[in-house]
Design a protein around this motif. Structure first.
Motif, PDB file in Angstrom:
ATOM      1  N   SER A  34      12.445   0.592   8.736  1.00 42.77           N
ATOM      2  CA  SER A  34      12.052   0.955   7.379  1.00 42.77           C
ATOM      3  C   SER A  34      11.653   2.429   7.303  1.00 42.77           C
ATOM      4  O   SER A  34      11.892   3.087   6.296  1.00 42.77           O
ATOM      5  CB  SER A  34      10.936   0.052   6.867  1.00 42.77           C
ATOM      6  OG  SER A  34       9.892  -0.001   7.786  1.00 42.77           O
ATOM      7  N   VAL A  38      13.320   4.942   4.690  1.00 43.98           N
ATOM      8  CA  VAL A  38      12.510   5.732   3.754  1.00 43.98           C
ATOM      9  C   VAL A  38      12.827   7.217   3.894  1.00 43.98           C
ATOM     10  O   VAL A  38      13.025   7.931   2.904  1.00 43.98           O
ATOM     11  CB  VAL A  38      10.997   5.483   3.994  1.00 43.98           C
ATOM     12  CG1 VAL A  38      10.148   6.517   3.251  1.00 43.98           C
ATOM     13  CG2 VAL A  38      10.616   4.086   3.565  1.00 43.98           C
TER      14      VAL A  38
ATOM     15  N   VAL B 105       4.889  -2.017  -3.646  1.00 42.69           N
ATOM     16  CA  VAL B 105       5.628  -1.169  -2.711  1.00 42.69           C
ATOM     17  C   VAL B 105       4.726  -0.201  -1.927  1.00 42.69           C
ATOM     18  O   VAL B 105       4.848  -0.110  -0.706  1.00 42.69           O
ATOM     19  CB  VAL B 105       6.791  -0.442  -3.423  1.00 42.69           C
ATOM     20  CG1 VAL B 105       7.558   0.432  -2.457  1.00 42.69           C
ATOM     21  CG2 VAL B 105       7.718  -1.450  -4.068  1.00 42.69           C
ATOM     22  N   PHE B 109       4.401  -0.122   2.092  1.00 46.48           N
ATOM     23  CA  PHE B 109       4.723   1.107   2.807  1.00 46.48           C
ATOM     24  C   PHE B 109       3.545   1.557   3.681  1.00 46.48           C
ATOM     25  O   PHE B 109       3.728   1.939   4.845  1.00 46.48           O
ATOM     26  CB  PHE B 109       5.115   2.210   1.817  1.00 46.48           C
ATOM     27  CG  PHE B 109       5.376   3.535   2.462  1.00 46.48           C
ATOM     28  CD1 PHE B 109       6.435   3.691   3.340  1.00 46.48           C
ATOM     29  CD2 PHE B 109       4.559   4.621   2.207  1.00 46.48           C
ATOM     30  CE1 PHE B 109       6.685   4.919   3.946  1.00 46.48           C
ATOM     31  CE2 PHE B 109       4.794   5.851   2.808  1.00 46.48           C
ATOM     32  CZ  PHE B 109       5.861   5.992   3.680  1.00 46.48           C
ATOM     33  N   LEU B 113       3.681   1.921   7.641  1.00 45.19           N
ATOM     34  CA  LEU B 113       3.430   3.241   8.228  1.00 45.19           C
ATOM     35  C   LEU B 113       2.271   3.172   9.218  1.00 45.19           C
ATOM     36  O   LEU B 113       2.269   3.827  10.259  1.00 45.19           O
ATOM     37  CB  LEU B 113       3.131   4.247   7.115  1.00 45.19           C
ATOM     38  CG  LEU B 113       3.089   5.719   7.510  1.00 45.19           C
ATOM     39  CD1 LEU B 113       4.453   6.158   8.017  1.00 45.19           C
ATOM     40  CD2 LEU B 113       2.690   6.574   6.320  1.00 45.19           C
ATOM     41  N   GLN B 126       5.145  10.552   6.681  1.00 49.50           N
ATOM     42  CA  GLN B 126       4.208  10.648   5.570  1.00 49.50           C
ATOM     43  C   GLN B 126       4.439  11.929   4.773  1.00 49.50           C
ATOM     44  O   GLN B 126       4.498  11.904   3.537  1.00 49.50           O
ATOM     45  CB  GLN B 126       2.766  10.590   6.081  1.00 49.50           C
ATOM     46  CG  GLN B 126       1.849  10.028   5.020  1.00 49.50           C
ATOM     47  CD  GLN B 126       0.409   9.892   5.458  1.00 49.50           C
ATOM     48  OE1 GLN B 126       0.085  10.139   6.615  1.00 49.50           O
ATOM     49  NE2 GLN B 126      -0.437   9.523   4.547  1.00 49.50           N
ATOM     50  N   SER B 129       7.423  11.572   2.723  1.00 54.16           N
ATOM     51  CA  SER B 129       7.283  10.633   1.610  1.00 54.16           C
ATOM     52  C   SER B 129       6.556  11.244   0.411  1.00 54.16           C
ATOM     53  O   SER B 129       6.710  10.767  -0.702  1.00 54.16           O
ATOM     54  CB  SER B 129       6.561   9.365   2.070  1.00 54.16           C
ATOM     55  OG  SER B 129       5.187   9.617   2.248  1.00 54.16           O
ATOM     56  N   THR B 191       5.941   6.397  -4.380  1.00 56.48           N
ATOM     57  CA  THR B 191       5.432   5.490  -3.350  1.00 56.48           C
ATOM     58  C   THR B 191       4.598   6.204  -2.285  1.00 56.48           C
ATOM     59  O   THR B 191       3.484   5.797  -1.974  1.00 56.48           O
ATOM     60  CB  THR B 191       6.597   4.736  -2.677  1.00 56.48           C
ATOM     61  OG1 THR B 191       7.176   3.866  -3.643  1.00 56.48           O
ATOM     62  CG2 THR B 191       6.100   3.906  -1.503  1.00 56.48           C
ATOM     63  N   GLY B 192       5.134   7.271  -1.718  1.00 56.79           N
ATOM     64  CA  GLY B 192       4.420   7.984  -0.663  1.00 56.79           C
ATOM     65  C   GLY B 192       3.069   8.479  -1.129  1.00 56.79           C
ATOM     66  O   GLY B 192       2.057   8.354  -0.432  1.00 56.79           O
ATOM     67  N   ALA B 195       0.536   5.721  -1.602  1.00 63.14           N
ATOM     68  CA  ALA B 195       0.113   5.087  -0.354  1.00 63.14           C
ATOM     69  C   ALA B 195      -1.054   5.837   0.301  1.00 63.14           C
ATOM     70  O   ALA B 195      -1.731   5.280   1.165  1.00 63.14           O
ATOM     71  CB  ALA B 195       1.286   4.997   0.609  1.00 63.14           C
TER      72      ALA B 195
END
Lengths: 312, 318
Positions: A34, A38, B105, B109, B113, B126, B129, B191-192, B195
């Motif tokens: 994943s 990503v 999501v 994530f 991570l 990271q 993202s 998303t990043g 998170a």
């Protein structure tokens, strides 16, 4: 006996680790897969845009460019610099970013300092007064009418004034000040410093991490906004921003199909003929300044985001 | 009795005097905050006063007292308009899709991570993202359109290459795909960034809990389920309530930039409706009525979410 007691749990752990290994190995595979997905999903589009921006614009029409230009050229970039509207846009975007960030930092930190003073009488009232604005807003049209009544339409000030005080940024800085030792302020006070001097000489220099975070938020917000230009200054060519110009260029295919009257507009006609590669070159120019800056501020904004979310 | 009143009066005077002295002592704090409070009043609270427009037949140039009051007429027009219900459907659909995906999501994530044991890789992923978060919606929409385009868009290229389709799909021209595209674009962009808070919450969980779990022979999956997830539960709930509060305020940038006349039946949201049928046509009062409706729904949702969570989980933001 001690030996037996010490050994037993270790043996059990070892055994259980081995027993669970397949399950954890599947997890491991999922995790790393994943991460690869990503990374590709995030980076590929940018590399693709970059490659197209360096590719010959006629050749691009054939398609099939991935992450490497097929016929390398710098023509797309040199063409951009002949676009008058983009040069003006760049100047205005740069100005609003610099001025908006400095003004926002000063106002935000000053207000935050007063709210961090637990002895300040109006502290509670102002905090609530600010927090309300995070959830209740007048909306598009009352906002537009207000700007018109204040004669801010067709001015540069409309980029700076409405967002000068942001509740979220104030709360981020305040939580940071809350974490500073109070003794510093006490000793400054004993030395006869007034509250403004304490803010300016003692608090501000210590707040650099929080200020860096907020500066990034402000700068990114200023650089990236286009809708205020669209709403307030769209018809004033000397005040349009880079993002707004890019928006017009990227949307031009849709608008030309949508509304043929637009074709009468000189700027529109110019942008309608911009080939794909030129559009992508502009996209890169607009994006690069921020992409250069953000990785260096990472450790600050991660902290700032966390503080802000906890407090507000 | 006389002495009693005298003494309370005295105490009252004293308190008043002390408050006044305090006020004078804090004059610099007032100098430093009052200008900004007034500023916020003008730019954030005065537009709320503009809500009165929706009960008037607002004509620009006339003063407040010269406007003609029409009561709820604009709201009646709004609720009788079939178009309004279509716009409301679009707004709610995209808001809820964004809410659910935007809640799940980033958590997933962050959990994944957090399981990356190679620190350099973790940091790299990271940093990568966050990247789309810093890009404007103008650029992001441009990129999405490019990736989904029929000539040379990577998505169509892959689907064609895998022989899953024999004709490129016109993603941007099909209304029923629009909600999904907007939601996916949002996920790709935020998303990043979203998170970050979860990762911070995870790093706040005591390592001794994991230590104990390992001793008990819990697999990593079990540790995630029984330690990490419960550990970030309060954070998840607070962020969920906040995003419910912002549900209808999540804007129209995406819809404005990604939409086109082919998909307008699915892309038009309340704010765009206010823009196109209010502002652009000079129907300020009608547009304001739309804005008010939007704000009221948001507030009701915020209080409802807060109340529900307060009741069941003891977590709330108010």
């Amino acid at each position: 006996m001690g030996v037996v007691n010490r050994d037993a749990p270790v043996g059990r752990v070892k055994q259980s680790l081995q027993a669970k290994a397949p399950q954890d190995r599947i997890l491991e595979v999922i995790v790393y897969l994943s991460m690869i997905v990503v990374t590709i999903l995030t980076i590929y589009p940018f590399l693709n845009v970059l490659a197209i921006s360096f590719n010959d614009s006629v050749d691009t029409v054939r398609g099939g460019i991935t992450i490497w230009p097929r016929r390398f050229t710098l023509d797309n970039y040199s063409l951009i610099f002949t676009y008058e509207s983009l040069i003006t846009g760049f100047k205005i975007s740069f100005l609003r970013t610099v001025i908006g960030t400095i003004a926002g930092l000063i106002s935000g930190s000053m207000l935050a300092y007063t709210l961090a003073r637990s002895d300040f009488q109006a502290r509670k009232f102002i905090s609530i007064f600010l927090a309300v604005t995070m959830y209740v807003t007048g909306g598009l049209i009352p906002g537009f009418i207000l700007m018109r009544d204040l004669h801010l339409i067709d001015t540069f000030a409309v980029y700076i004034f409405p967002g000068l005080v942001s509740a979220f940024n104030v709360f981020v800085i305040r939580s940071f000040i809350d974490g500073l030792p109070y003794a510093l302020q006490e000793s400054a006070k004993l030395d006869g410093a007034n509250d403004f001097t304490i803010y300016w000489r003692v608090i501000l220099p210590l707040c650099k991490p929080a200020l860096a975070t907020v500066a990034l938020f402000l700068a990114v917000g200023q650089w990236n906004s286009w809708f205020d230009t669209y709403l307030f200054n769209g018809s004033n060519e000397s005040l349009t921003t880079l993002q707004y110009e890019l928006m017009k260029i990227l949307q031009s295919t849709t608008t030309s199909a949508n509304n043929s009257q637009d074709a009468a507009n000189m700027a529109e006609r110019m942008t309608q003929i911009s080939p794909e590669s030129v559009k992508m070159a502009i996209t890169i120019i607009v994006t690069v300044p921020i992409l250069i800056v953000y990785p260096f501020l990472q450790k600050y904004f991660v902290k700032g985001m966390t503080l802000g979310a906890v407090k507000s | 009795m006389n002495t009693l009143t005298a003494s309370t009066e005295n105490a009252y005077k004293k308190r008043k005097k002390r408050a006044w002295k305090e006020f004078k002592n804090q004059k610099y704090l007032y100098y430093m905050s009052i200008p900004f409070v007034l500023w916020v009043f003008v730019f954030q609270y005065l537009p709320l006063w503009g809500w009165t427009m929706s009960f008037q037949k607002y004509k620009p140039g006339l003063s407040f007292f010269e406007q003609k009051w029409v009561g709820l007429e604009h709201f009646r027009t709004l609720f009788r308009d079939d178009h309004f219900y279509q716009v409301l459907r679009n707004t709610l659909a995209m808001s809820f899709m964004g809410l659910i995906a935007g809640f799940i999501v980033p958590v997933v994530f962050a959990l994944l991570l957090n399981e990356v044991r190679v620190q350099a890789l973790k940091r790299f992923v990271q940093t990568v993202s966050y990247l789309p978060h810093f890009v404007s919606w103008v650029v992001a929409a441009g990129i999405v359109t490019k990736m989904l385009s029929t000539d040379g868009g990577v998505v169509n290229d892959i689907l064609l290459g895998l022989n899953l389709i024999d004709q490129p799909i016109q993603f941007m021209a099909q209304g029923h795909l629009f909600w999904g595209i907007v939601t996916s674009a949002d996920i790709w962009k935020e998303t990043g960034w979203n998170a970050i808070i979860y990762l911070a919450a995870i790093s706040g969980i005591g390592p001794e809990l994991y230590e104990a779990a390992r001793v008990d022979g819990a697999s990593r999956l079990k540790q995630i389920w029984h330690i990490t997830l419960p550990g970030i539960r309060p954070t998840m709930i607070v962020l969920l309530i906040m995003s419910i509060g912002h549900l209808l305020g999540t804007g129209f940038e995406k819809q404005f930039l990604l939409g086109n006349h082919l998909v307008i039946d699915y892309s038009e949201v309340l704010d765009l409706y206010a823009l196109n049928y209010g502002l652009a046509m000079g129907r300020y009062s009608f547009g304001t009525a739309i804005n008010i409706f939007n704000s009221l729904i948001s507030l009701i949702l915020l209080f409802a979410a807060n109340g529900i969570f307060k009741r069941f989980t003891n977590e709330s933001i108010m």
